[in-house]
Design a protein around this motif. Structure first.
Motif, PDB file in Angstrom:
ATOM      1  N   HIS A  84     -96.808  20.893  15.134  1.00  0.00           N
ATOM      2  CA  HIS A  84     -95.139  20.533  14.662  1.00  0.00           C
ATOM      3  C   HIS A  84     -94.403  21.505  14.107  1.00  0.00           C
ATOM      4  O   HIS A  84     -93.360  21.833  14.158  1.00  0.00           O
ATOM      5  CB  HIS A  84     -95.566  19.292  13.478  1.00  0.00           C
ATOM      6  N   PHE A 142     -92.229  11.237  17.945  1.00  0.00           N
ATOM      7  CA  PHE A 142     -92.183  12.359  18.147  1.00  0.00           C
ATOM      8  C   PHE A 142     -90.734  13.209  18.228  1.00  0.00           C
ATOM      9  O   PHE A 142     -90.625  14.170  17.460  1.00  0.00           O
ATOM     10  CB  PHE A 142     -93.022  12.867  19.357  1.00  0.00           C
ATOM     11  N   SER A 194     -99.884  24.807  19.330  1.00  0.00           N
ATOM     12  CA  SER A 194     -99.540  25.518  18.141  1.00  0.00           C
ATOM     13  C   SER A 194     -99.577  26.978  18.461  1.00  0.00           C
ATOM     14  O   SER A 194     -98.504  27.944  18.312  1.00  0.00           O
ATOM     15  CB  SER A 194    -100.168  25.351  16.883  1.00  0.00           C
ATOM     16  N   SER A 197    -103.668  20.175  19.719  1.00  0.00           N
ATOM     17  CA  SER A 197    -102.382  20.508  18.662  1.00  0.00           C
ATOM     18  C   SER A 197    -102.458  21.589  18.439  1.00  0.00           C
ATOM     19  O   SER A 197    -101.251  22.376  18.385  1.00  0.00           O
ATOM     20  CB  SER A 197    -102.287  19.399  17.626  1.00  0.00           C
ATOM     21  N   TYR A 229     -94.928  15.270  10.240  1.00  0.00           N
ATOM     22  CA  TYR A 229     -96.509  15.146   9.942  1.00  0.00           C
ATOM     23  C   TYR A 229     -96.932  13.872   9.688  1.00  0.00           C
ATOM     24  O   TYR A 229     -97.924  13.226  10.337  1.00  0.00           O
ATOM     25  CB  TYR A 229     -97.171  16.203   9.011  1.00  0.00           C
ATOM     26  N   GLU A 254     -95.657  15.549  23.339  1.00  0.00           N
ATOM     27  CA  GLU A 254     -96.471  14.444  23.272  1.00  0.00           C
ATOM     28  C   GLU A 254     -96.783  13.781  24.849  1.00  0.00           C
ATOM     29  O   GLU A 254     -97.949  13.414  24.931  1.00  0.00           O
ATOM     30  CB  GLU A 254     -95.306  13.510  22.495  1.00  0.00           C
ATOM     31  N   LEU A 275    -102.981  11.189  14.257  1.00  0.00           N
ATOM     32  CA  LEU A 275    -103.071  12.513  14.759  1.00  0.00           C
ATOM     33  C   LEU A 275    -102.575  13.279  13.807  1.00  0.00           C
ATOM     34  O   LEU A 275    -101.258  13.270  13.418  1.00  0.00           O
ATOM     35  CB  LEU A 275    -102.522  12.544  16.158  1.00  0.00           C
ATOM     36  N   ASN A 293    -100.590  16.548  13.996  1.00  0.00           N
ATOM     37  CA  ASN A 293     -99.897  17.269  14.951  1.00  0.00           C
ATOM     38  C   ASN A 293     -99.652  18.674  14.624  1.00  0.00           C
ATOM     39  O   ASN A 293     -98.764  18.956  13.870  1.00  0.00           O
ATOM     40  CB  ASN A 293     -98.653  16.601  15.396  1.00  0.00           C
ATOM     41  N   TYR A 299    -100.495  15.249  24.554  1.00  0.00           N
ATOM     42  CA  TYR A 299    -101.240  14.135  23.749  1.00  0.00           C
ATOM     43  C   TYR A 299    -101.509  12.838  24.811  1.00  0.00           C
ATOM     44  O   TYR A 299    -102.536  12.346  24.502  1.00  0.00           O
ATOM     45  CB  TYR A 299    -100.527  13.899  22.389  1.00  0.00           C
ATOM     46  N   VAL A 301     -96.219  11.138  12.634  1.00  0.00           N
ATOM     47  CA  VAL A 301     -96.815  11.074  13.855  1.00  0.00           C
ATOM     48  C   VAL A 301     -98.332  10.578  13.322  1.00  0.00           C
ATOM     49  O   VAL A 301     -98.998   9.905  13.970  1.00  0.00           O
ATOM     50  CB  VAL A 301     -97.145  12.660  14.287  1.00  0.00           C
ATOM     51  N   TYR A 302     -98.562  10.954  12.027  1.00  0.00           N
ATOM     52  CA  TYR A 302    -100.128  10.589  11.241  1.00  0.00           C
ATOM     53  C   TYR A 302    -100.028   9.172  11.397  1.00  0.00           C
ATOM     54  O   TYR A 302    -100.979   8.368  11.898  1.00  0.00           O
ATOM     55  CB  TYR A 302    -100.181  11.242  10.227  1.00  0.00           C
TER      56      TYR A 302
END
Lengths: 306, 455
Positions: free
Chosen positions: A39, A207, A110, A106, A25, A87, A34, A36, A91, A28-29
């Motif tokens: 995840h 990712f 999920s 996302s 997390y 990704e 973002l 995600n 994304y 990626v942030y």
């Protein structure tokens, strides 16, 4: 007292797992700003890959060093691929769109994964949990008194794997070219691009890396709980997200500390009260942290975020 | 990076200037929404278990009926879908509006087709489907075909209650079949009672289910009896003197069995040395099992559902718990063997029906079921079949198809030959029948003994 020590051991064992997922997390942030939410579910997909490999190796008889190595490497590689695809096709097309679009995408991914995996057709496993083969045959390494304190081999192994993964990540981020590129993109993607960094490739790499770590964590979780199920991603993912936020999202050591804290809190709540309180206290703790220190425990140290 | 900015960063491309309280609220709000989202599936799965595919189509017909008829709730079925379904669903819808007219009698069913208890719902649905097919092949009831509208509740009480509302208010069914888990049946029963729509639970064993009101029935025995059976079996057959219990504190079923087992086991001269609890969905039971291990009980009673039980058995074996595991009908699922592996072998459970029951009715049912679904029916399938048969029998005998008449007809059920034993409903609307004790073998459940209710 012995109960306390036992809970401490169990808490650290589950905390390291949350920490590994939380790293995904946070990374990626760090590069995309973002969250995600898919995840955790990517992690779940990795677990099922590991499950499939372990089953084909002979189920409960797959307990061997090579077997473990194979299960982990296939699951991590496969999960990295899933992360890459999510990704690339989920994304990247939305990169220039408002962030809300990617965030909602996302959540969509999920749910697609966690509920899609509940279908019972083709390679999809169906809703019911599957017993995860004992690829690490459990035995006690260390026993005090009449099971007053027990340390299991799988606890030590998963702790060791988690620590190696975290140190490896730390090395990768701070000591390699790719890591430098990652930090540059995290700092300012546009400028990094102008400086000749292949931004897209760095983001894909992030990712892949995060998803592989998640697969590793997911397998450790499956070994601990002796089961895999389609909803585990939502559950573990949400907890890891909380861990990342508690530690200060975007901050690598923060995610680790957050994960450990959350694991310990949960274990003590279950140990001393009832397991129904576990989630309430975990999320309550998040609220307290956010009220007292909204940037997370390590949020201020923004000098080098990943 | 500030966690506070987290959501607002995600919402806006440009960074916010200051961090007020709004982003915090947003953040918490989103968090809550996520938690809720994890509990609830977006959009509720609806499917049809109708033997007559032409009359009521398989999936999404519920939506089609709604958008075509009353446009209630944003079910979201496309207009063309509604149009396509219209000729078919109109006949069903007409039957709903005026129960005495049309050519289909619509029943409702709520079951866990997905989620942790999915095999319960699927077995039950198969049983009901088979019964409906049998009935329709013999010409249906009152000259009309029976059809069943099924809603998935994912094994959750709140979804069960929603499904009930839809069945009663939108689909206007004459009778409802469901649920397996007592917790879900308890969420459904008040709605059935309030709208005077009779409900027959195939296999909810908690006494409270039928206590909700005089419109709630069941075709199985109740918890006190299962707890009684296992306590008696542990004392008389296994000669156990001490017992530990691991109960699911979120499940009415588990709590009910625990109470009665404790009472009976103590009354028969045994001692309950430890009672530990877990919550449905837990996956790590080591803390509780370690505590139980210290008390060294002869038997460990786990009145729970197969998903939890499989994992508990595995972890108990790892921890070196030597007690014989005892359970209840919630264990019954093919998944139990897969989840529990060798750890579950040699355990005992109480059940409604034995798969190798030699009676001709049971044998015929097994053959039909096997031909239709390629599997041996479990007791949930048998009870689902019985529930649908009792319903059809009552509908045929009822004065008319209004709630009170159907209710009276069900209540009058006496010595109905079900595939899982003869069914007579007592004045508490419960079936009185014996229970069997089964031993878990390698992938099979072997019949051990039958325990009769106390006279």
């Amino acid at each position: 007292m012995s109960d306390f020590a036992q809970h401490l051991i169990n808490g650290i064992a589950s905390g390291t797992i949350y920490a590994l997922v939380a790293l995904g997390y946070t990374m990626v942030y760090g590069v995309l700003k973002l969250i995600n939410f898919a995840h955790g579910d990517v992690m779940m997909v990795g677990c099922y890959m590991g499950y499939a490999v372990a089953q084909s190796l002979g189920g409960d008889d797959a307990s061997s060093f090579l077997g473990v190595l194979l299960v982990f490497s296939v699951a991590m590689a496969g999960c990295g691929l899933v992360g890459f695809l999510v990704e690339r096709f989920g994304y990247r097309p939305l990169r220039e769109k408002p962030r809300l679009t990617a965030l909602i995408t996302s959540i969509g991914i999920s749910f697609t994964l966690s509920y899609g995996f509940q279908l019972d057709m083709g390679f999809l496993p169906g809703a019911a949990p599957r017993a995860f083969p004992e690829i690490i045959r459990p035995h006690e390494l260390f026993v005090v008194g009449d099971y007053d304190i027990v340390i299991w081999n799988w606890q030590v192994i998963s702790f060791a794997i988690a620590i190696v993964m975290m140190l490896g990540l730390q090395f990768l981020v701070y000591r390699t070219r790719f890591g430098r590129a990652m930090r540059a993109v995290s700092f300012d993607p546009k400028t990094a691009g102008l400086m000749g960094i292949a931004t897209d490739r760095v983001i894909s790499g992030t990712f892949i890396l995060g998803s592989s770590l998640a697969a590793c964590a997911g397998l450790l979780y499956a070994i601990k709980d002796t089961a895999v199920q389609p909803m585990m991603g939502l559950y573990v993912g949400l907890k890891a997200f909380v861990a990342a936020v508690i530690g200060g999202i975007g901050h690598v050591p923060g995610a680790v500390v957050g994960g450990l804290l959350l694991g310990l809190i949960e274990e003590f709540v279950v140990g001393y009260t009832a397991s129904t309180w576990r989630d309430a206290v975990a999320f309550g703790f998040l609220i307290v942290v956010l009220l007292g220190r909204p940037e997370g425990l390590f949020g201020k140290a923004v000098a080098e975020k990943v | 990076m500030s966690a506070l900015r987290l959501i607002s960063d995600s919402l806006k491309s440009n960074r916010p200037k200051g961090a007020g309280s709004r982003p915090l609220v947003l953040c918490l709000g989103l968090g809550m929404a996520l938690v809720v989202a994890c509990q609830k599936k977006p959009g509720e799965g609806a499917s049809e278990a109708s033997p007559e595919r032409a009359e009521v189509s398989k999936t999404g017909a519920g939506q089609a009926v709604h958008s075509g008829q009353a446009a209630t709730a944003g079910a979201g079925a496309g207009a063309e879908a509604a149009a396509a379904e219209k000729p078919a669903s109109d006949s069903a819808a007409a039957a709903l509006g005026a129960p005495e007219g049309g050519d289909v009698i619509l029943l409702g069913e709520v079951g866990s087709l997905t989620g942790a208890q999915a095999t319960f719902g699927i077995s039950t649905r198969n049983g009901i489907e088979l019964a409906i097919r049998d009935i329709n092949e013999k010409g249906g009831v009152r000259g009309k075909k029976l059809a069943v509208r099924v809603y998935d509740n994912q094994g959750k009480p709140e979804e069960s209650a929603n499904a009930m509302t839809r069945l009663i208010a939108q689909d206007k069914v004459v009778l409802i079949l469901g649920e397996v888990a007592s917790t879900n049946s308890l969420a459904m029963a008040p709605k059935a009672q309030a709208s005077q729509v009779p409900m027959i639970s195939p296999s909810s064993t908690n006494p409270k289910v039928t206590e909700v009101g005089d419109y709630i029935f069941r075709v199985c025995f109740i918890d006190p009896f299962q707890g009684f059976v296992m306590a008696k079996f542990a004392r008389d057959h296994l000669k156990a003197t001490s017992a530990a219990i691991l109960k699911d504190q979120k499940s009415d079923y588990s709590i009910g069995l625990t109470e009665v087992f404790t009472e009976q086991f103590t009354k028969l001269g045994g001692k309950v040395v430890s009672t530990e609890a877990y919550a449905q969905g837990d996956t790590d039971f080591r803390a509780q099992l370690t505590a139980i291990r210290r008390t060294k009980p002869d038997v460990l009673y786990i009145p729970g559902y197969y998903t939890d039980v499989g994992l508990i058995a595995r972890q108990a074996k790892q921890l070196g718990v030597k007690s014989v595991l005892l359970g209840s009908d919630g264990w019954e699922s093919a998944k139990l063997f897969e989840l529990g592996g060798t750890a579950i072998e040699g355990s005992y459970l109480s059940n409604h029906y034995a798969m190798n029951d030699p009676s001709p009715a049971a044998k015929a049912f097994r053959e039909k079921y096997k031909a239709a679904y390629g599997a041996t029916p479990d007791s949930l399938a048998a009870l689902g079949y019985d529930a649908a048969m009792v319903a059809a029998d009552a509908l045929a005998r009822a004065k008319d198809l209004s709630g009170p008449s159907v209710r009276d007809a069900i209540a009058a059920t006496k010595d109905f030959p079900g595939v899982a034993g003869r069914i007579s409903l007592n004045d508490k609307r419960n079936a009185v029948k014996p229970a069997v004790v089964l031993k878990v073998g390698n992938g099979t459940l072997e019949y051990v003994t039958t325990i009769q209710p106390d006279a």
